[in-house]
Design a protein around this motif. Structure first.
Motif, PDB file in Angstrom:
ATOM      1  N   ASP A 111       0.828  -1.204   0.000  1.00 45.45           N
ATOM      2  CA  ASP A 111       0.000   0.000   0.000  1.00 45.45           C
ATOM      3  C   ASP A 111       0.866   1.258   0.000  1.00 45.45           C
ATOM      4  N   ALA A 112       1.979   1.217   0.732  1.00 41.69           N
ATOM      5  CA  ALA A 112       2.887   2.371   0.761  1.00 41.69           C
ATOM      6  C   ALA A 112       3.497   2.610  -0.618  1.00 41.69           C
TER       7      ALA A 112
ATOM      8  N   LEU B 189      -2.084   0.694   4.717  1.00 41.98           N
ATOM      9  CA  LEU B 189      -1.242   1.878   4.916  1.00 41.98           C
ATOM     10  C   LEU B 189      -1.847   2.785   5.980  1.00 41.98           C
ATOM     11  N   GLU B 190      -3.139   2.982   5.934  1.00 40.10           N
ATOM     12  CA  GLU B 190      -3.805   3.823   6.936  1.00 40.10           C
ATOM     13  C   GLU B 190      -3.585   3.262   8.343  1.00 40.10           C
TER      14      GLU B 190
ATOM     15  N   ARG C 196      -4.751   5.343  -1.372  1.00 41.90           N
ATOM     16  CA  ARG C 196      -4.529   5.167   0.066  1.00 41.90           C
ATOM     17  C   ARG C 196      -5.173   3.849   0.494  1.00 41.90           C
TER      18      ARG C 196
ATOM     19  N   GLY D 178       0.151  10.002  -3.629  1.00 42.90           N
ATOM     20  CA  GLY D 178      -0.847  10.176  -2.591  1.00 42.90           C
ATOM     21  C   GLY D 178      -2.281   9.946  -3.009  1.00 42.90           C
ATOM     22  N   GLN D 179      -2.499   9.566  -4.249  1.00 39.55           N
ATOM     23  CA  GLN D 179      -3.873   9.368  -4.725  1.00 39.55           C
ATOM     24  C   GLN D 179      -4.461   8.043  -4.253  1.00 39.55           C
TER      25      GLN D 179
ATOM     26  N   PHE E 164       0.880   4.218  -2.731  1.00 38.73           N
ATOM     27  CA  PHE E 164       0.698   5.602  -2.286  1.00 38.73           C
ATOM     28  C   PHE E 164       1.787   6.503  -2.848  1.00 38.73           C
TER      29      PHE E 164
ATOM     30  N   ASP F 190       2.332  12.101   5.481  1.00 35.06           N
ATOM     31  CA  ASP F 190       1.976  10.744   5.085  1.00 35.06           C
ATOM     32  C   ASP F 190       2.955  10.219   4.038  1.00 35.06           C
TER      33      ASP F 190
ATOM     34  N   ALA G 203       5.219   6.949   4.365  1.00 34.91           N
ATOM     35  CA  ALA G 203       5.102   5.868   3.386  1.00 34.91           C
ATOM     36  C   ALA G 203       6.464   5.520   2.814  1.00 34.91           C
TER      37      ALA G 203
END
Length: 105
Positions: free
Chosen positions: A61-62, A77-78, A73, A70-71, A65, A95, A99
């Motif tokens: 996920d990172a 990752l959250e 997420r 950054g689009q 990201f 963020d 990441a």
């Protein structure tokens, strides 16, 4: 009389140079000390997160990201970002920076 002025000027110059050097050393020591403590805190956090399953699971996920600027997420990752911010509230990182740090671990 000019010899006295010359000696006075030389003494004043020597005192001023010494004060400047001392001020520079004190300032340098303060800056280096602050950087070292910040580096130590970051090192401690990254070493504790290196083995964390939530952070490891968030690597894909990172990567998404970072690649999407950054689009994208992901949920993992959250979760990892929440965990990192909870464990290290002293870190003032975006963020995107976190990441990238997850990818570097």
């Amino acid at each position: 009389m000019s010899r006295l002025r010359l000696l006075s000027a030389a003494a004043l110059l020597a005192v001023a140079a010494n004060a400047s050097a001392t001020s520079f050393i004190v300032t340098t020591d303060a800056v280096v000390g602050a950087l070292k403590s910040s580096s130590d805190a970051t090192s401690d956090v990254s070493s504790s997160l290196r083995d964390n399953k939530v952070v490891i699971a968030a690597r894909d996920d990172a990567a998404s990201f970072v690649a999407s600027q950054g689009q994208i997420r992901g949920v993992k990752l959250e979760s990892a970002l929440d965990l990192i911010r909870h464990q290290a509230p002293q870190l003032n990182a975006t963020d995107a920076q976190l990441a990238q740090a997850i990818l570097a671990i």
